[in-house]
Scaffold this motif. Structure first.
Motif, PDB file in Angstrom:
ATOM      1  N   ALA A 292       0.822   4.143  -2.845  1.00 11.29           N
ATOM      2  CA  ALA A 292       0.548   5.531  -2.463  1.00 11.29           C
ATOM      3  C   ALA A 292       1.656   6.461  -2.956  1.00 11.29           C
ATOM      4  O   ALA A 292       1.381   7.568  -3.449  1.00 11.29           O
ATOM      5  CB  ALA A 292       0.393   5.636  -0.951  1.00 11.29           C
TER       6      ALA A 292
ATOM      7  N   LEU B 196      -6.644   2.165  -2.688  1.00 10.51           N
ATOM      8  CA  LEU B 196      -5.997   2.906  -1.603  1.00 10.51           C
ATOM      9  C   LEU B 196      -7.008   3.457  -0.611  1.00 10.51           C
ATOM     10  O   LEU B 196      -6.755   3.534   0.594  1.00 10.51           O
ATOM     11  CB  LEU B 196      -5.160   4.059  -2.164  1.00 10.51           C
ATOM     12  CG  LEU B 196      -3.816   3.716  -2.789  1.00 10.51           C
ATOM     13  CD1 LEU B 196      -3.196   4.964  -3.397  1.00 10.51           C
ATOM     14  CD2 LEU B 196      -2.868   3.080  -1.780  1.00 10.51           C
ATOM     15  N   ALA B 197      -8.167   3.866  -1.127  1.00 10.61           N
ATOM     16  CA  ALA B 197      -9.174   4.497  -0.274  1.00 10.61           C
ATOM     17  C   ALA B 197      -9.970   3.494   0.547  1.00 10.61           C
ATOM     18  O   ALA B 197     -10.669   3.866   1.486  1.00 10.61           O
ATOM     19  CB  ALA B 197     -10.125   5.323  -1.124  1.00 10.61           C
TER      20      ALA B 197
ATOM     21  N   ALA C 124      -6.611   4.138  -7.068  1.00  5.85           N
ATOM     22  CA  ALA C 124      -7.103   5.116  -6.096  1.00  5.85           C
ATOM     23  C   ALA C 124      -8.212   4.527  -5.241  1.00  5.85           C
ATOM     24  O   ALA C 124      -8.283   4.766  -4.019  1.00  5.85           O
ATOM     25  CB  ALA C 124      -7.605   6.362  -6.824  1.00  5.85           C
TER      26      ALA C 124
ATOM     27  N   MET D 243       1.290   6.853  -6.778  1.00  3.19           N
ATOM     28  CA  MET D 243       0.127   7.671  -7.128  1.00  3.19           C
ATOM     29  C   MET D 243       0.363   9.147  -6.804  1.00  3.19           C
ATOM     30  O   MET D 243      -0.187  10.042  -7.453  1.00  3.19           O
ATOM     31  CB  MET D 243      -1.104   7.146  -6.409  1.00  3.19           C
ATOM     32  CG  MET D 243      -1.557   5.775  -6.890  1.00  3.19           C
ATOM     33  SD  MET D 243      -2.322   5.835  -8.519  1.00  3.19           S
ATOM     34  CE  MET D 243      -3.948   6.455  -8.087  1.00  3.19           C
ATOM     35  N   ALA D 244       1.178   9.410  -5.803  1.00  4.14           N
ATOM     36  CA  ALA D 244       1.510  10.790  -5.452  1.00  4.14           C
ATOM     37  C   ALA D 244       2.601  11.366  -6.336  1.00  4.14           C
ATOM     38  O   ALA D 244       2.902  12.563  -6.254  1.00  4.14           O
ATOM     39  CB  ALA D 244       1.941  10.857  -3.984  1.00  4.14           C
TER      40      ALA D 244
ATOM     41  N   ARG E  54       0.830  -1.203   0.000  1.00  4.04           N
ATOM     42  CA  ARG E  54       0.000   0.000   0.000  1.00  4.04           C
ATOM     43  C   ARG E  54       0.869   1.259   0.000  1.00  4.04           C
ATOM     44  O   ARG E  54       0.574   2.235  -0.695  1.00  4.04           O
ATOM     45  CB  ARG E  54      -0.930  -0.021   1.217  1.00  4.04           C
ATOM     46  CG  ARG E  54      -1.936   1.107   1.258  1.00  4.04           C
ATOM     47  CD  ARG E  54      -2.938   0.867   2.392  1.00  4.04           C
ATOM     48  NE  ARG E  54      -3.749  -0.313   2.114  1.00  4.04           N
ATOM     49  CZ  ARG E  54      -4.884  -0.294   1.417  1.00  4.04           C
ATOM     50  NH1 ARG E  54      -5.335   0.854   0.925  1.00  4.04           N
ATOM     51  NH2 ARG E  54      -5.568  -1.399   1.227  1.00  4.04           N
ATOM     52  N   ASP E  55       1.955   1.260   0.755  1.00  3.13           N
ATOM     53  CA  ASP E  55       2.840   2.427   0.786  1.00  3.13           C
ATOM     54  C   ASP E  55       3.483   2.664  -0.576  1.00  3.13           C
ATOM     55  O   ASP E  55       3.629   3.815  -1.015  1.00  3.13           O
ATOM     56  CB  ASP E  55       3.932   2.241   1.843  1.00  3.13           C
ATOM     57  CG  ASP E  55       3.405   2.386   3.269  1.00  3.13           C
ATOM     58  OD1 ASP E  55       2.281   2.906   3.438  1.00  3.13           O
ATOM     59  OD2 ASP E  55       4.112   1.964   4.205  1.00  3.13           O
TER      60      ASP E  55
ATOM     61  N   ASP F 263       5.809  10.546  -6.238  1.00  5.63           N
ATOM     62  CA  ASP F 263       7.071  10.722  -5.520  1.00  5.63           C
ATOM     63  C   ASP F 263       8.252  10.317  -6.396  1.00  5.63           C
ATOM     64  O   ASP F 263       8.208   9.288  -7.085  1.00  5.63           O
ATOM     65  CB  ASP F 263       7.082   9.867  -4.251  1.00  5.63           C
ATOM     66  CG  ASP F 263       6.122  10.394  -3.191  1.00  5.63           C
ATOM     67  OD1 ASP F 263       5.512  11.451  -3.421  1.00  5.63           O
ATOM     68  OD2 ASP F 263       5.985   9.725  -2.144  1.00  5.63           O
TER      69      ASP F 263
END
Length: 281
Positions: free
Chosen positions: A251, A279-280, A276, A254-255, A247-248, A257
């Motif tokens: 995330a 993740l939610a 998304a 998706m951000a 999950r990290d 990074d």
């Protein structure tokens, strides 16, 4: 529920009742408010703000629908062009106008590829404002086809399975996908594709959302699937690689990074919406 899926939404009023009335369509085309899509490089043209470009009606081949009281048409367009460059244009397309873009692109592509009757081989003609074709020889009417494609995230022990194809940009991973075959349910297609491409067996399949995909005319059906084991047997004829992501890790990708372990699918792809949604949850 997933966030809004690109290409989805109401779009234009398709005014179905008008499609079967040639006189009404002719009146629409003569209206001073009428407009038609401009095309460039094989796709409906976009302005600098990512909105569709319109021009006076000169070739009302396809009736797209009504925007309030404004009749909207499109020529069939030249088609072609580099598919990767076309995907690049989607990054600038207004989400509000994406449903119209998708409908016009798929409809025009279908007409370019289906000029002859599949029943008898004779030329067919555009009818119903472009929403079907009819053979002048045998009378058979043909309708634009939609090809269903399942696209899915397999999940196991808090991680999801993503794969990459050689044609992807470097480091990009996405959901696995495949066409639904004849005589097959969506759930069976998800299970089959996961086993064929990655060697994992689905124990539960849940529908998430769908997306019209106008290249040329697919319906992407997004699902989540639980699998009983994390061991992978990758079909390298289909995938360059596949792996599990935490999950990290998802995330971070998706951000956007810079140190993320992979590059996420672009926002206009339903795989992005599917991640998304996961993740939610």
């Amino acid at each position: 529920m997933p966030p809004d899926v690109f290409f989805s939404g109401p779009g234009l009023d398709r005014a179905d009742a008008a499609r079967g009335e040639p006189a009404t369509l002719e009146a629409f085309a003569r209206s001073p408010q009428a407009r038609q899509l401009a095309w460039a490089d094989g796709l409906p043209a976009l302005d600098a703000g990512g909105r569709l470009c319109w021009e006076p009606v000169t070739e009302p081949a396809l009736f797209l629908g009504l925007d309030g009281d404004t009749p909207c048409f499109s020529p069939i367009g030249a088609g072609g062009g580099d598919l990767r460059a076309q995907f690049g244009a989607l990054a600038h397309l207004s989400a509000a106008e994406a449903p119209t873009f998708a409908a016009a692109t798929s409809l025009a592509s279908w007409h370019r590829r289906h000029g002859y009757c599949a029943a008898c081989g004779q030329p067919s003609a555009i009818v119903r404002g472009g929403w079907s074709r009819q053979c002048g020889a045998c009378g058979t009417e043909h309708y634009p086809r939609v090809d269903p494609v399942v696209i899915m995230l397999a999940e196991h022990d808090g991680r999801v399975l993503l794969g990459r194809q050689p044609r992807f940009p470097p480091h990009r991973y996405s959901a696995l996908a495949g066409f639904v075959e004849v005589g097959e349910s969506l759930e069976a297609a998800v299970a089959r594709e996961l086993f064929e491409e990655a060697g994992v067996r689905a124990t539960n399949v849940r529908y998430v959302a769908s997306q019209p995909w106008p290249f040329p005319s697919s319906l992407m059906i997004a699902c989540l699937a639980s699998v009983g084991d994390e061991a992978l047997t990758i079909d390298h004829a289909e995938l360059e690689d596949a792996r599990w992501f935490s999950r990290d890790a998802v995330a971070a990708a998706m951000a956007g990074d810079a140190d993320a372990s992979f590059i996420a699918p672009p926002p206009f792809a339903i795989a992005h919406s599917l991640l998304a949604c996961w993740l939610a949850a």
